[in-house]
Design a protein around this motif. Sequence first.
Motif, PDB file in Angstrom:
ATOM      1  N   SER A 157     -14.804   5.095   5.501  1.00 22.31           N
ATOM      2  CA  SER A 157     -14.124   5.890   4.477  1.00 22.31           C
ATOM      3  C   SER A 157     -13.035   5.042   3.832  1.00 22.31           C
ATOM      4  CB  SER A 157     -13.513   7.150   5.090  1.00 22.31           C
ATOM      5  OG  SER A 157     -12.451   6.811   5.960  1.00 22.31           O
ATOM      6  N   HIS A 158     -12.372   5.644   2.857  1.00 19.76           N
ATOM      7  CA  HIS A 158     -11.262   4.989   2.150  1.00 19.76           C
ATOM      8  C   HIS A 158     -10.013   5.844   2.357  1.00 19.76           C
ATOM      9  CE1 HIS A 158     -14.062   2.254   0.098  1.00 19.76           C
ATOM     10  NE2 HIS A 158     -14.845   3.310  -0.029  1.00 19.76           N
ATOM     11  N   LEU A 159      -8.941   5.217   2.829  1.00 24.75           N
ATOM     12  CA  LEU A 159      -7.705   5.932   3.139  1.00 24.75           C
ATOM     13  C   LEU A 159      -6.598   5.624   2.144  1.00 24.75           C
ATOM     14  CD1 LEU A 159      -7.144   5.681   7.012  1.00 24.75           C
ATOM     15  CD2 LEU A 159      -8.229   7.517   5.725  1.00 24.75           C
ATOM     16  N   ALA A 160      -5.649   6.531   2.085  1.00 24.89           N
ATOM     17  CA  ALA A 160      -4.388   6.288   1.392  1.00 24.89           C
ATOM     18  C   ALA A 160      -3.328   7.134   2.086  1.00 24.89           C
ATOM     19  CB  ALA A 160      -4.470   6.633  -0.083  1.00 24.89           C
ATOM     20  N   ARG A 161      -2.118   6.643   2.088  1.00 26.55           N
ATOM     21  CA  ARG A 161      -1.015   7.376   2.712  1.00 26.55           C
ATOM     22  C   ARG A 161       0.055   7.637   1.668  1.00 26.55           C
ATOM     23  NH1 ARG A 161       3.685   6.011   6.852  1.00 26.55           N
ATOM     24  NH2 ARG A 161       3.811   4.095   5.661  1.00 26.55           N
ATOM     25  N   LEU A 162       0.473   8.893   1.567  1.00 27.96           N
ATOM     26  CA  LEU A 162       1.545   9.282   0.664  1.00 27.96           C
ATOM     27  C   LEU A 162       2.792   9.524   1.493  1.00 27.96           C
ATOM     28  CD1 LEU A 162      -0.428  11.914  -1.467  1.00 27.96           C
ATOM     29  CD2 LEU A 162      -0.408   9.418  -1.699  1.00 27.96           C
ATOM     30  N   LEU A 163       3.899   8.959   1.060  1.00 28.60           N
ATOM     31  CA  LEU A 163       5.141   9.063   1.822  1.00 28.60           C
ATOM     32  C   LEU A 163       6.247   9.648   0.964  1.00 28.60           C
ATOM     33  CD1 LEU A 163       6.649   8.432   4.480  1.00 28.60           C
ATOM     34  CD2 LEU A 163       7.217   6.200   3.501  1.00 28.60           C
ATOM     35  N   VAL A 164       6.873  10.693   1.498  1.00 23.80           N
ATOM     36  CA  VAL A 164       8.008  11.336   0.846  1.00 23.80           C
ATOM     37  C   VAL A 164       9.239  11.105   1.707  1.00 23.80           C
ATOM     38  CG1 VAL A 164       9.019  13.519   0.125  1.00 23.80           C
ATOM     39  CG2 VAL A 164       6.586  13.100  -0.242  1.00 23.80           C
ATOM     40  N   ALA A 165      10.330  10.678   1.101  1.00 22.68           N
ATOM     41  CA  ALA A 165      11.595  10.474   1.807  1.00 22.68           C
ATOM     42  C   ALA A 165      12.706  11.191   1.054  1.00 22.68           C
ATOM     43  CB  ALA A 165      11.909   8.987   1.945  1.00 22.68           C
ATOM     44  N   ASP A 166      13.496  11.978   1.780  1.00 24.34           N
ATOM     45  CA  ASP A 166      14.536  12.766   1.130  1.00 24.34           C
ATOM     46  C   ASP A 166      15.657  13.021   2.139  1.00 24.34           C
ATOM     47  OD1 ASP A 166      15.911  15.299   0.015  1.00 24.34           O
ATOM     48  OD2 ASP A 166      14.470  14.805  -1.556  1.00 24.34           O
ATOM     49  N   PRO A 167      16.924  13.021   1.681  1.00 25.86           N
ATOM     50  CA  PRO A 167      18.030  13.308   2.605  1.00 25.86           C
ATOM     51  C   PRO A 167      17.952  14.701   3.212  1.00 25.86           C
ATOM     52  CG  PRO A 167      18.845  12.282   0.600  1.00 25.86           C
ATOM     53  CD  PRO A 167      17.417  12.635   0.353  1.00 25.86           C
TER      54      PRO A 167
END
Length: 266
Positions: free
Chosen positions: A183-193
């Motif tokens: 398969s093909h992967l991707a990672r989404l990253l959210v960073a917030d205080p």
Amino acid sequence: FVYHSAGAQLRCHHCGRTSAPPERCPACGSSRIRYFGAGTQRVEAEVRARFPGLRGARMDSDTLGARRGFELVYDQFRDGEVDVLVGTQLAAKGLDLPSVTLAAVVTADVTLNLPDYLAPERTFQLLAQVAGRAGRGELPGRVIIQTYAADHYAVRAAVHLDIDWFADEELARRRLLGYPPASHLARLLVADPNRERAESRGREAATAVAIPGVDVHRPGPSYVPRRAGRWRFQVVIRAAREADRAAALERVPAGVAIDVDPESLL
């Protein structure tokens, strides 16, 4: 599951599912459960206490922080001024020391149990690299691996230095679970205080990329859930076709980091 002392809960970093820690072992019913670890400083102290006649040194991030720290320890070990070298993965890679005849891995399960589909591959690589440090000269070498998972295919293949065996076992599991190269992967990253806002933005990102042909793992805390004062949530997407993954990534909201074909899900 991974145990999190904050909140005292077990959490799966793959699907986000949580559970309360068991008060008794589900296998034997024992209530004697405790959480412990053994870092390089602890191992070094044990070596000094048990073998006071041996000269020891440590190679880890602390030694790297000192000026010429790595070179100093390496030179001392190579020149015979140090008998036992205790280190992290830094000590397993690229050191050509023909006089070394014994190598050992303490708690090999640390890498094997990381919440990442690449954990078996990295464990095999590490064990094979450590094994390659012993017996590089004229004298034969011996390797000791301490593990609770002696029957795991990554450990057994590393013991025999059998790359083909490991690849056959690992690829079969990757195909079954739908991980690369199947398969093909991707990672989404959210960073917030703000933790609640970070989680909310993660849910928004997961909803945005949920299109046909794409499997979306609901947002969960990153392996390192808070860094530099910012809470981190990640969404993993998986697609059989690269085109479907590309179409999903076009829908990612602004301000969300995208890691295509991530080298790690940690």
